[in-house]
Design a protein around this motif. Structure first.
Motif, PDB file in Angstrom:
ATOM      1  N   TRP A 140      68.495 -11.055  -9.493  1.00 57.99           N
ATOM      2  CA  TRP A 140      67.563 -11.754 -10.372  1.00 57.99           C
ATOM      3  C   TRP A 140      66.195 -11.091 -10.426  1.00 57.99           C
ATOM      4  N   SER A 162      71.973  -7.825  -1.817  1.00 58.33           N
ATOM      5  CA  SER A 162      71.646  -7.714  -0.395  1.00 58.33           C
ATOM      6  C   SER A 162      72.655  -6.822   0.337  1.00 58.33           C
ATOM      7  N   THR A 222      75.919  -8.737   1.224  1.00 59.96           N
ATOM      8  CA  THR A 222      76.865  -8.885   0.116  1.00 59.96           C
ATOM      9  C   THR A 222      77.468  -7.529  -0.241  1.00 59.96           C
ATOM     10  N   LYS A 242      78.410  -9.629 -14.599  1.00 61.87           N
ATOM     11  CA  LYS A 242      78.240 -10.923 -13.908  1.00 61.87           C
ATOM     12  C   LYS A 242      76.797 -10.932 -13.422  1.00 61.87           C
ATOM     13  N   GLY A 302      78.425 -15.780  -7.160  1.00 61.88           N
ATOM     14  CA  GLY A 302      78.938 -14.554  -6.568  1.00 61.88           C
ATOM     15  C   GLY A 302      80.303 -14.724  -5.922  1.00 61.88           C
ATOM     16  N   PHE A 350      76.835  -2.536  -8.098  1.00 60.70           N
ATOM     17  CA  PHE A 350      76.280  -3.757  -7.502  1.00 60.70           C
ATOM     18  C   PHE A 350      74.865  -3.517  -6.992  1.00 60.70           C
ATOM     19  N   GLY A 407      81.934 -13.422  -9.233  1.00 59.64           N
ATOM     20  CA  GLY A 407      81.624 -12.076  -8.723  1.00 59.64           C
ATOM     21  C   GLY A 407      82.777 -11.522  -7.903  1.00 59.64           C
ATOM     22  N   ASP A 408      83.297 -12.347  -7.008  1.00 56.47           N
ATOM     23  CA  ASP A 408      84.372 -11.900  -6.125  1.00 56.47           C
ATOM     24  C   ASP A 408      85.623 -11.537  -6.925  1.00 56.47           C
ATOM     25  N   ILE A 436      77.421  -6.182 -11.315  1.00 54.42           N
ATOM     26  CA  ILE A 436      76.935  -7.410 -10.655  1.00 54.42           C
ATOM     27  C   ILE A 436      75.458  -7.200 -10.351  1.00 54.42           C
ATOM     28  N   THR A 437      74.621  -8.057 -10.920  1.00 50.88           N
ATOM     29  CA  THR A 437      73.171  -7.788 -10.890  1.00 50.88           C
ATOM     30  C   THR A 437      72.406  -8.916 -10.195  1.00 50.88           C
ATOM     31  N   ALA A 491      72.988 -12.442 -12.129  1.00 50.61           N
ATOM     32  CA  ALA A 491      72.578 -13.373 -11.064  1.00 50.61           C
ATOM     33  C   ALA A 491      72.521 -14.799 -11.604  1.00 50.61           C
ATOM     34  N   GLU A 492      72.883 -15.730 -10.755  1.00 51.51           N
ATOM     35  CA  GLU A 492      72.905 -17.132 -11.168  1.00 51.51           C
ATOM     36  C   GLU A 492      71.502 -17.723 -11.336  1.00 51.51           C
TER      37      GLU A 492
HETATM   38  P1  ADP Z   1      70.144 -11.844  -3.569  1.00 51.12           P
HETATM   39  O1  ADP Z   1      69.755 -12.074  -2.150  1.00 51.12           O
HETATM   40  O2  ADP Z   1      69.338 -10.854  -4.301  1.00 51.12           O
HETATM   41  O3  ADP Z   1      70.466 -13.085  -4.348  1.00 51.12           O
HETATM   42  P2  ADP Z   1      72.951 -11.335  -3.398  1.00 51.12           P
HETATM   43  O4  ADP Z   1      73.551 -10.119  -2.804  1.00 51.12           O
HETATM   44  O5  ADP Z   1      73.284 -12.646  -2.804  1.00 51.12           O
HETATM   45  O6  ADP Z   1      71.433 -11.005  -3.406  1.00 51.12           O
HETATM   46  O7  ADP Z   1      73.301 -11.432  -4.941  1.00 51.12           O
HETATM   47  C1  ADP Z   1      73.266 -10.370  -5.851  1.00 51.12           C
HETATM   48  C2  ADP Z   1      74.389 -10.561  -6.857  1.00 51.12           C
HETATM   49  O8  ADP Z   1      75.630 -10.528  -6.170  1.00 51.12           O
HETATM   50  C3  ADP Z   1      74.349 -11.899  -7.610  1.00 51.12           C
HETATM   51  O9  ADP Z   1      74.781 -11.693  -8.948  1.00 51.12           O
HETATM   52  C4  ADP Z   1      75.374 -12.717  -6.845  1.00 51.12           C
HETATM   53  O10 ADP Z   1      75.956 -13.745  -7.625  1.00 51.12           O
HETATM   54  C5  ADP Z   1      76.403 -11.679  -6.495  1.00 51.12           C
HETATM   55  N1  ADP Z   1      77.257 -11.999  -5.336  1.00 51.12           N
HETATM   56  C6  ADP Z   1      76.949 -12.745  -4.258  1.00 51.12           C
HETATM   57  N2  ADP Z   1      77.994 -12.823  -3.415  1.00 51.12           N
HETATM   58  C7  ADP Z   1      78.996 -12.084  -3.951  1.00 51.12           C
HETATM   59  C8  ADP Z   1      80.342 -11.771  -3.554  1.00 51.12           C
HETATM   60  N3  ADP Z   1      80.848 -12.218  -2.418  1.00 51.12           N
HETATM   61  N4  ADP Z   1      81.074 -10.989  -4.378  1.00 51.12           N
HETATM   62  C9  ADP Z   1      80.561 -10.514  -5.521  1.00 51.12           C
HETATM   63  N5  ADP Z   1      79.313 -10.775  -5.949  1.00 51.12           N
HETATM   64  C10 ADP Z   1      78.528 -11.553  -5.186  1.00 51.12           C
END
Ligand code: ADP
Length: 498
Positions: free
Chosen positions: A154, A232, A235, A178, A211, A229, A215-216, A151-152, A180-181
């Motif tokens: 952006w 943040s 997360t 999976k 995510g 992963f 992602g979940d 899970i990466t 980043a969106e």
């Molecule tokens: P950022 O603040 O860098 O966007 P995130 O932690 O929100 O950091 O997102 C990093 C990655 O984790 C993205 O690919 C996002 O889609 C994914 N992600 C966010 N929430 C979840 C979750 N609950 N479970 C798994 N993956 C997640």
């Protein structure tokens, strides 16, 4: 927004390009202009399940492919990245927003990592040790674990998938990515090139989406024993909890609040250059960005003056224009978060020295731009000195001596990167020992890691694992210890049994 004639991209599952089962999509948007680059499948549990099934099936053979042969495919992948470097760089400056030089660096890091991991195919060293007993041989070997869920984020849209996928693959695992969106198109190009390099069907799969949905599901899937992963801290905690029921191996690379110490004997020109690069490069959207500058009172005013001058001279614009110094931040939510911290800093009583607002002149109004921002006379306990802002904002914290500098540097929950500018070799060595971070730079900024040393942090930056270099293999393999008795008789272990 230009949506007419927008290209529709797909997931890559078991060697086929497919839509989400639900048929739902989302858009990838250029942060500099709001233009739409394409639509992508908004995947759900069914899509993830199909990708995991394909990866599980492919693992049966991929684990048996000799590692040097897997390395040959990764080397070809590196060559394809090199072939398409210009195109990927340009695409990154559009989809993610970073300036051309940094986008090129992001792609180069993936090339270097692929070459390094290709070489691991001919190393992947274990140990042989003497036995306590006669006519007995013993060794340890690394074995792949199975399907890796990657899970990466952006901010390094090509480099981070490479940090995760190339070591996972060289070790003989298969992968469901999976991405980043916010940067799905770069991830899809990454996977296309892996496929072109000759990765067998099902060994690498990509499932686009959000995510909390795709992602979940990946994190909870019982057939995915390893989750890697980057994202943040918040997360990362959710991911750890969701993976706990299946006792998964979880590798986390989370946030930072990286400090640069500037002592009174520092080369101030060099320090100002290093700080500006680390604080404002990639518009501050690096987990290693310098969001704190811990500076000796004797040089505080002079350094502040030089940093403000540098910040105000930066040209703000789209990443793809060659004279841009500072590109946009990733999206509207990022602007709002960064701006909220500017208001918090003012309310806390810090001095706003420059910036503190979005940049909206002319065409900049179409994108998500924020002025490079410097707060002065910041107290180390203020929120702007403690929390990750992930934007072009840095906080100058005055200190009176070396010990105070180290205490302030360590007085945060994160532990990724740190730096010190000093000409005193004794202080430099004490800093190397005492700064509680996974990475420390002497007389350089907090960014600029190379692929062959471990990358990661202490405290809330992670959970003890490292990416890159040889250390990455520990995330993607299990050790097996093997004992071979060639004495022809039953020899009991432990010498006191004899
Ligand atoms: P950022 O603040 O860098 O966007 P995130 O932690 O929100 O950091 O997102 C990093 C990655 O984790 C993205 O690919 C996002 O889609 C994914 N992600 C966010 N929430 C979840 C979750 N609950 N479970 C798994 N993956 C997640």
């Amino acid at each position: 927004m230009a949506t007419a004639g927008v290209k529709q991209f797909k997931n890559f599952i078991g060697g086929e390009w497919v839509d989400a089962v639900s048929g739902q999509t989302f858009e990838s948007v250029v942060p500099a202009t709001g233009d739409v680059l394409g639509t992508f499948p908004r995947s759900g549990a069914e899509d993830v399940d199909r990708a995991v099934a394909a990866a599980k099936q492919a693992f049966a053979d991929w684990r048996l492919v000799p590692a040097p042969e897997r390395g040959t495919i990764l080397l070809r992948f590196a060559q394809l990245l090199e072939r398409d470097k210009q195109q990927l760089t340009d695409l990154m400056s559009h989809e993610m927003g970073k300036v051309l030089a940094e986008a090129g660096g992001d792609v180069q890091e993936a090339i270097d990592m692929a070459i390094y991991m290709a070489g691991e195919g001919r190393r992947m060293f274990g140990q042989t040790t003497p036995s306590e007993l006669r006519d007995k041989f013993q060794m340890s070997v690394r074995l792949p674990v199975g399907v890796v869920g990657a899970i990466t984020p952006w901010n390094f849209p090509i480099a981070i998938p490479a940090w995760k996928l190339t070591p996972a693959l060289i070790c003989g695992n298969t992968v469901v990515l999976k991405p980043a969106e916010d940067t799905p198109l770069l991830a899809e190009r990454f996977v296309e090139l892996l496929s072109e390099a000759g990765i067998p069907v099902g060994v690498v799969n990509i499932v686009h989406g959000f995510g909390e949905e795709a992602g979940d599901r990946l994190v909870r899937h019982p057939d995915v024993p390893v989750i890697t992963f980057t994202g943040s801290r918040e997360t990362g905690i959710l991911v750890t909890k969701a993976a706990a029921d299946n006792l998964k191996h979880v590798h986390l690379e989370l946030g930072g609040k990286n400090g640069i110490i500037v002592m009174e004997d520092a080369d101030l020109d060099l320090a100002a250059e290093g700080i500006a690069w680390s604080a404002f490069g990639t518009s501050g959207q690096r987990c290693t960005a310098a969001s704190r500058v811990i500076v000796h009172e004797k040089v505080y005013d002079e350094l502040a003056k030089r940093l403000v001058a540098r910040a105000e001279a930066m040209r703000i614009g789209p990443g793809w224009e060659p004279d841009t110094d500072l590109g946009p931040v990733i999206n509207r939510a990022a602007i709002e978060k960064i701006d909220a911290y500017s208001r918090i800093g003012e309310a806390e009583g810090a001095q706003l020295l420059t910036g503190g607002e979005a940049a909206t002149d002319g065409d900049l109004a179409k994108g998500h731009y924020y002025r490079p921002t410097i707060f002065g006379r910041v107290d180390p306990e203020m929120r702007i000195a403690q929390e990750e802002i992930f934007g072009p904002t840095t906080a100058l914290i005055p200190i009176a001596d070396f010990d105070e500098a180290i205490n302030v540097a360590n007085g945060i929950r994160y532990g990724l990167s740190s730096a010190i500018f000093t000409r005193d070799v004794n202080r430099a060595f004490r800093a190397m020992r005492d700064l509680q971070t996974g990475i420390t730079y002497i007389n350089a900024g907090t960014t600029g890691a190379e692929v062959h040393l471990p990358f990661g942090g202490t405290k809330d930056t992670g959970n003890g694992h490292r990416e890159a270099g040889n250390a990455a293999l520990d995330v993607f393999t299990e050790w097996k210890s093997i004992y071979v008795d060639y004495s022809g008789k039953l020899q009991r272990a432990q010498i006191d049994n004899q």
